[in-house]
Design a protein around this motif. Sequence first.
Motif, short mmCIF file in Angstrom:
data_model
loop_
_atom_site.label_atom_id
_atom_site.label_comp_id
_atom_site.label_asym_id
_atom_site.label_seq_id
_atom_site.Cartn_x
_atom_site.Cartn_y
_atom_site.Cartn_z
N LEU A 1 0.69 -1.28 0.11
CA LEU A 1 0.01 0.01 0.15
C LEU A 1 0.78 1.40 -0.17
N THR B 1 -3.13 4.77 2.40
CA THR B 1 -3.25 4.42 3.84
C THR B 1 -4.12 5.82 4.41
N SER C 1 -7.52 5.50 3.58
CA SER C 1 -8.24 4.42 4.39
C SER C 1 -8.74 4.82 5.74
#
Length: 71
Positions: A37, A42, A45
């Motif tokens: 990722l 990151t 999210s």
Amino acid sequence: MSGILRGIARIRTAPALRGSNITQRSNLASKPAKDPLGAAETVFSLAVFSLAILAPSGWVLANLESYKKKA
């Protein structure tokens, strides 16, 4: 004497516990992720999770006075 106690213990145990051998398998990954990722994914999210948790409580706190008047 211990043989008798073991026999009694076997009789008293539940049928589900006596004869079944339940094996649990978990999906564990021992390798690193295929596509790691990035920082943007990151941050996105974490922002979505924070919004999902904080938005309802913020709505309640913003409308607290109207809730007090209704009750």
